[in-house]
Design a protein around this motif. Structure first.
Motif, PDB file in Angstrom:
ATOM      1  N   VAL A 188       9.312 -12.254   1.719  1.00 46.79           N
ATOM      2  CA  VAL A 188       7.919 -11.813   1.593  1.00 46.79           C
ATOM      3  C   VAL A 188       6.994 -12.924   2.094  1.00 46.79           C
ATOM      4  O   VAL A 188       7.362 -14.101   2.093  1.00 46.79           O
ATOM      5  CB  VAL A 188       7.520 -11.440   0.142  1.00 46.79           C
ATOM      6  CG1 VAL A 188       8.137 -10.124  -0.275  1.00 46.79           C
ATOM      7  CG2 VAL A 188       7.890 -12.553  -0.828  1.00 46.79           C
TER       8      VAL A 188
ATOM      9  N   ASP B  43       2.413  -3.976  12.355  1.00 42.60           N
ATOM     10  CA  ASP B  43       1.839  -4.705  11.224  1.00 42.60           C
ATOM     11  C   ASP B  43       0.341  -4.421  11.074  1.00 42.60           C
ATOM     12  O   ASP B  43      -0.168  -4.280   9.970  1.00 42.60           O
ATOM     13  CB  ASP B  43       2.085  -6.210  11.389  1.00 42.60           C
ATOM     14  CG  ASP B  43       3.471  -6.615  10.910  1.00 42.60           C
ATOM     15  OD1 ASP B  43       3.645  -6.741   9.695  1.00 42.60           O
ATOM     16  OD2 ASP B  43       4.371  -6.788  11.759  1.00 42.60           O
TER      17      ASP B  43
ATOM     18  N   ASN C 130      -0.289  -1.082   9.529  1.00 43.39           N
ATOM     19  CA  ASN C 130       0.029  -1.160   8.099  1.00 43.39           C
ATOM     20  C   ASN C 130      -1.106  -1.806   7.310  1.00 43.39           C
ATOM     21  O   ASN C 130      -1.493  -1.327   6.242  1.00 43.39           O
ATOM     22  CB  ASN C 130       1.298  -1.998   7.895  1.00 43.39           C
ATOM     23  CG  ASN C 130       2.436  -1.208   7.322  1.00 43.39           C
ATOM     24  OD1 ASN C 130       2.504   0.009   7.503  1.00 43.39           O
ATOM     25  ND2 ASN C 130       3.343  -1.881   6.635  1.00 43.39           N
TER      26      ASN C 130
ATOM     27  N   ALA D 135      -3.063  -0.056   4.429  1.00 44.47           N
ATOM     28  CA  ALA D 135      -2.857  -0.597   3.075  1.00 44.47           C
ATOM     29  C   ALA D 135      -4.198  -0.835   2.390  1.00 44.47           C
ATOM     30  O   ALA D 135      -4.376  -0.505   1.219  1.00 44.47           O
ATOM     31  CB  ALA D 135      -2.057  -1.901   3.143  1.00 44.47           C
TER      32      ALA D 135
ATOM     33  N   ALA E 269       1.260   1.177  -1.478  1.00 41.80           N
ATOM     34  CA  ALA E 269       2.322   0.656  -0.617  1.00 41.80           C
ATOM     35  C   ALA E 269       2.334   1.463   0.676  1.00 41.80           C
ATOM     36  O   ALA E 269       2.296   2.688   0.632  1.00 41.80           O
ATOM     37  CB  ALA E 269       3.670   0.804  -1.311  1.00 41.80           C
TER      38      ALA E 269
ATOM     39  N   LEU F 231       6.810  -3.360   4.851  1.00 44.88           N
ATOM     40  CA  LEU F 231       6.084  -2.896   3.663  1.00 44.88           C
ATOM     41  C   LEU F 231       4.854  -3.781   3.475  1.00 44.88           C
ATOM     42  O   LEU F 231       4.967  -5.008   3.541  1.00 44.88           O
ATOM     43  CB  LEU F 231       7.000  -3.045   2.437  1.00 44.88           C
ATOM     44  CG  LEU F 231       6.339  -2.992   1.059  1.00 44.88           C
ATOM     45  CD1 LEU F 231       5.836  -1.580   0.752  1.00 44.88           C
ATOM     46  CD2 LEU F 231       7.319  -3.452  -0.021  1.00 44.88           C
ATOM     47  N   THR F 232       3.696  -3.180   3.252  1.00 42.55           N
ATOM     48  CA  THR F 232       2.468  -3.964   3.045  1.00 42.55           C
ATOM     49  C   THR F 232       1.683  -3.459   1.838  1.00 42.55           C
ATOM     50  O   THR F 232       1.520  -2.248   1.659  1.00 42.55           O
ATOM     51  CB  THR F 232       1.546  -3.888   4.288  1.00 42.55           C
ATOM     52  OG1 THR F 232       2.251  -4.367   5.429  1.00 42.55           O
ATOM     53  CG2 THR F 232       0.269  -4.712   4.103  1.00 42.55           C
TER      54      THR F 232
ATOM     55  N   TYR G 268      -3.096  -9.753   2.539  1.00 46.29           N
ATOM     56  CA  TYR G 268      -2.033  -8.738   2.590  1.00 46.29           C
ATOM     57  C   TYR G 268      -0.720  -9.380   2.191  1.00 46.29           C
ATOM     58  O   TYR G 268      -0.382 -10.466   2.671  1.00 46.29           O
ATOM     59  CB  TYR G 268      -1.935  -8.163   4.014  1.00 46.29           C
ATOM     60  CG  TYR G 268      -3.299  -7.891   4.581  1.00 46.29           C
ATOM     61  CD1 TYR G 268      -3.995  -6.738   4.237  1.00 46.29           C
ATOM     62  CD2 TYR G 268      -3.934  -8.849   5.388  1.00 46.29           C
ATOM     63  CE1 TYR G 268      -5.288  -6.520   4.701  1.00 46.29           C
ATOM     64  CE2 TYR G 268      -5.223  -8.652   5.849  1.00 46.29           C
ATOM     65  CZ  TYR G 268      -5.896  -7.486   5.506  1.00 46.29           C
ATOM     66  OH  TYR G 268      -7.176  -7.299   5.948  1.00 46.29           O
TER      67      TYR G 268
ATOM     68  N   GLY H 251       3.424  -8.688   1.961  1.00 46.78           N
ATOM     69  CA  GLY H 251       4.449  -7.752   2.385  1.00 46.78           C
ATOM     70  C   GLY H 251       5.684  -8.441   2.895  1.00 46.78           C
ATOM     71  O   GLY H 251       5.823  -9.671   2.810  1.00 46.78           O
TER      72      GLY H 251
END
Ligand code: WA2
Length: 269
Positions: free
Chosen positions: A76, A136, A139, A143, A149, A167-168, A192, A194
């Motif tokens: 992460v 990215d 996302n 987000a 999520a 995932l962000t 952010y 993620g």
């Protein structure tokens, strides 16, 4: 199919597929929840405290020690929201210059999302403006307007070049009310948090431990756009030519995306 009846073979395929789908969905869910809690941790200890109670060393230590909660993520990282007028000050305070995903000097933009904290396993993300990558960036924007999520399309990840999804979660100022409007959310966004689901290697590892793994072929697809399913896991295959095929639904927690698992028997020589 080892002489078993077609009914029995189908029953076995259904149960193996459902078991795998349940397990994968469960691991996704646990991981997503834990990353959500990390986003709140950053909001609390990086922004509610002055000076911040988190630095790169603390972040790396804590995320390394809690990685057992996020088995499907390769690591992460936290990217801070930086506006163009803040860039010069930010870079001189940090003592480094942000670059793009292609390792170039980041060209002028209205805003940026440079990684300031990273788990050791994804240290290659450090100093990169995550808004410089198409997946990215999408996302990040989704987000912060949703507060939920969000997942990307399947794509090849930085570092490993493995197929996966990012995932962000947006990190908000701690004073953001739960019932905030979209505008309030965007305004209160401070960064952010993620990481990437390395599906190609970590899902492989998960499934390889299950009984019957030699007998079946498992694919995971992103079927958000029904007319063009995208492979997220497994070999390319022509499912419509397979006599026995089972499709299990998957819910990875992003209502904008649809995923499914398709299982079939491996061809026997
Ligand atoms: N993490 C790991 N590998 C990647 C990647 C990523 N993004 N993008 C491409 N390869 C810091 O949304 C914020 C992580 C993005 C978070």
């Amino acid at each position: 199919l080892r002489g078993e009846s077609l009914d029995r073979a189908e029953e076995r395929l259904v149960s193996m597929c459902e078991e795998r789908a349940r397990m994968l969905q469960e691991q996704f869910g646990v991981t997503v929840n834990h990353v959500h809690a990390l986003a709140i941790l950053i909001s609390t200890f990086h922004y509610e405290k002055f000076p911040s109670a988190i630095d790169q060393e603390t972040f790396a230590k804590y995320t390394g020690r809690t990685s057992f909660e996020r088995l499907l993520l390769n690591g992460v990282a936290f990217a801070q929201r930086v506006f163009h007028h803040e860039r010069e000050m930010f870079e001189s305070q940090q003592g480094w210059i942000m670059n793009t995903m292609k390792r170039e000097l980041a060209p002028p933009q209205i805003e940026y999302a440079p990684v300031i904290f990273s788990q050791d396993t994804v240290s290659y993300l450090a100093h990169i403006d995550m808004m410089s990558g198409e997946e990215d960036r999408e996302n990040i924007l989704r987000a912060r307007t949703t507060g939920k999520a969000v997942l990307t399309n399947p794509f090849r990840l930085l570092g490993s070049n493995h197929l996966g999804v990012v995932l962000t979660f947006a990190v908000y100022r701690p004073d953001l009310p739960d019932d905030a409007s979209v505008e309030q959310r965007v305004e209160a966004t401070i960064g952010y948090l993620g990481g990437a689901f390395d599906v190609e290697s970590l899902v492989e590892n998960l499934l390889s431990k299950l009984a019957g793994n030699q007998d079946i072929v498992v694919n995971v697809y992103d079927v958000t756009n029904a007319s063009e399913a995208m492979v997220l896991y497994g070999p390319p295959s022509l499912d419509d030519q397979v006599p026995l095929l089972h499709v299990s639904m998957l819910d990875f927690g992003d209502p904008f995306r649809k995923h499914e698992m398709r299982c079939r028997y491996r061809e026997k020589p």
